[in-house]
Motif scaffolding. Sequence first.
Motif, PDB file in Angstrom:
ATOM      1  N   ILE A 253       0.844  -1.195   0.000  1.00 19.00           N
ATOM      2  CA  ILE A 253       0.000   0.000   0.000  1.00 19.00           C
ATOM      3  C   ILE A 253       0.878   1.243   0.000  1.00 19.00           C
ATOM      4  CG2 ILE A 253      -1.751   1.302   1.289  1.00 19.00           C
ATOM      5  CD1 ILE A 253      -2.461  -1.426   2.669  1.00 19.00           C
ATOM      6  N   THR A 267       0.111   3.346  -8.657  1.00 18.52           N
ATOM      7  CA  THR A 267      -0.964   2.647  -9.364  1.00 18.52           C
ATOM      8  C   THR A 267      -0.393   1.777 -10.465  1.00 18.52           C
ATOM      9  OG1 THR A 267      -2.535   4.425  -8.878  1.00 18.52           O
ATOM     10  CG2 THR A 267      -3.062   2.967 -10.713  1.00 18.52           C
ATOM     11  N   ASN A 270       0.816  -1.448  -9.284  1.00 15.76           N
ATOM     12  CA  ASN A 270      -0.241  -2.277  -8.679  1.00 15.76           C
ATOM     13  C   ASN A 270      -0.254  -2.193  -7.155  1.00 15.76           C
ATOM     14  OD1 ASN A 270      -1.313  -3.317 -11.139  1.00 15.76           O
ATOM     15  ND2 ASN A 270       0.421  -4.731 -11.262  1.00 15.76           N
ATOM     16  N   THR A 272      -1.877  -0.537  -3.812  1.00  9.54           N
ATOM     17  CA  THR A 272      -3.110   0.119  -3.407  1.00  9.54           C
ATOM     18  C   THR A 272      -2.755   1.520  -2.923  1.00  9.54           C
ATOM     19  OG1 THR A 272      -4.133  -1.964  -2.733  1.00  9.54           O
ATOM     20  CG2 THR A 272      -5.040   0.040  -1.792  1.00  9.54           C
ATOM     21  N   ASP A 302      -7.380   4.414  -4.459  1.00 11.76           N
ATOM     22  CA  ASP A 302      -8.176   3.201  -4.257  1.00 11.76           C
ATOM     23  C   ASP A 302      -8.994   3.254  -2.980  1.00 11.76           C
ATOM     24  OD1 ASP A 302      -7.094   1.575  -6.533  1.00 11.76           O
ATOM     25  OD2 ASP A 302      -5.228   1.906  -5.449  1.00 11.76           O
ATOM     26  N   ARG A 331     -14.630   2.784  -1.806  1.00 13.46           N
ATOM     27  CA  ARG A 331     -13.337   3.285  -1.312  1.00 13.46           C
ATOM     28  C   ARG A 331     -13.225   3.283   0.209  1.00 13.46           C
ATOM     29  NH1 ARG A 331     -13.470   6.525  -6.036  1.00 13.46           N
ATOM     30  NH2 ARG A 331     -14.809   8.083  -5.051  1.00 13.46           N
ATOM     31  N   ALA A 335     -12.867  -1.884  -0.739  1.00 14.68           N
ATOM     32  CA  ALA A 335     -11.457  -1.779  -1.122  1.00 14.68           C
ATOM     33  C   ALA A 335     -10.503  -1.828   0.070  1.00 14.68           C
ATOM     34  CB  ALA A 335     -11.226  -0.516  -1.952  1.00 14.68           C
ATOM     35  N   ALA A 339      -7.678  -4.703   0.819  1.00 10.93           N
ATOM     36  CA  ALA A 339      -6.265  -4.343   0.997  1.00 10.93           C
ATOM     37  C   ALA A 339      -5.705  -4.928   2.277  1.00 10.93           C
ATOM     38  CB  ALA A 339      -6.105  -2.817   0.994  1.00 10.93           C
TER      39      ALA A 339
END
Length: 381
Positions: A253, A267, A270, A272, A302, A331, A335, A339
């Motif tokens: 993250i 982003t 990949n 978060t 995200d 969000r 999400a 995560a």
Amino acid sequence: MSDNANQTSISGGTVVTPTTEIENGTVTFSDGKIVSVEAESNGTHDIDATGKYVLPGLVDLHGDDIERHLFPRAGERVDTTIALDRCDIANASAGVTTKYHAISFEDVPDNHRSIELARRLAEHIRDFDHETGARIDNRLHMRCELTNEAAVDAVSQEIRSGGDLVSLVSHTSGRGQFAGENTLAQRYDRLDEELETSIQALETRRGSVSDTEIVSRARKITDSASSRNIPVASHDDETVASVSNAAAIGVDISEYPLSHRIAQRATELNLTVAMGAPNVVRGGSLWDGPDASQAIKDGVVDILCSDFRPQSLLRSVFIENRDSLKDRVLRVSTAPAAAAGLYDRGRLERGARADIIIIDPNPAPSIVRTYVAGQEVYCSA
């Protein structure tokens, strides 16, 4: 009442699922799980949600608000058990059903943050559950100050003891959120000569740690967390290179990236990307960071976190930003749950954990009821 005495039905409101918004929908749950989500009212219900919204419980991956309950004003220190209980109540009333308390493992001059305090808080959070009086699911987010070797050792121990999320932090003068005119001293309401001297000494100690050593410590944390399937965030990524390096050592993250380009790069890698809900509500960053609303429009955010204001999560859902209501809900629920590896919650779907909130949109969005695993933990009536 519902036909099955063990079931509870909420009907008549706008039900928001991961894929659609259902007008006059019904959500039925039993034994802590959602049994069904229907497109029409079935004529019987336990809770009338007409004119209201029915959403999944909010999942907050980064909330510092426990500090405000511990230290409500200068010179006052509230008992840890009481502070955690008050924080739990406040989050339940804000619609937060899963809370990651962001606890700072670092030592600062005023002792509002210290490694010893962080250890005690971690122990209390682990022991605070439904059986001991908790209303919501309280979890531990360990903020590891990489410039402090003792903090790295303490977080490593907490990972082994059962933490839930860890973030890599490096608060050094001239870098990250303390670049330019921003300084650590600005975080304090009152600054006397003794405190100023202590802050300067702290900045010197932090600045003496080499980048090579910081990377080595970061890798130690990510390796340990990875072996226990604990997600890792990098905090305040300040360059494209730093977020690329974070991804290379196993970070999952990017938390509060300091520019739009960095969020874009995260982003692309990949990762978060997490930004602050207060940023959205306020209409901009307090610390010269990117505008979260614009970043959302550009598709590089995200999840949203409450930071220090749990009420901001719900408020962000009702701020239109060229996207749908279901996307704004995603969000702050689906999400962040994903995560964190919590695939049992964060959505109104059959089989999901019955973490559900009912919102009255008028005159301002507010929580009417909060359910955690099917148990009502807050009611405004």
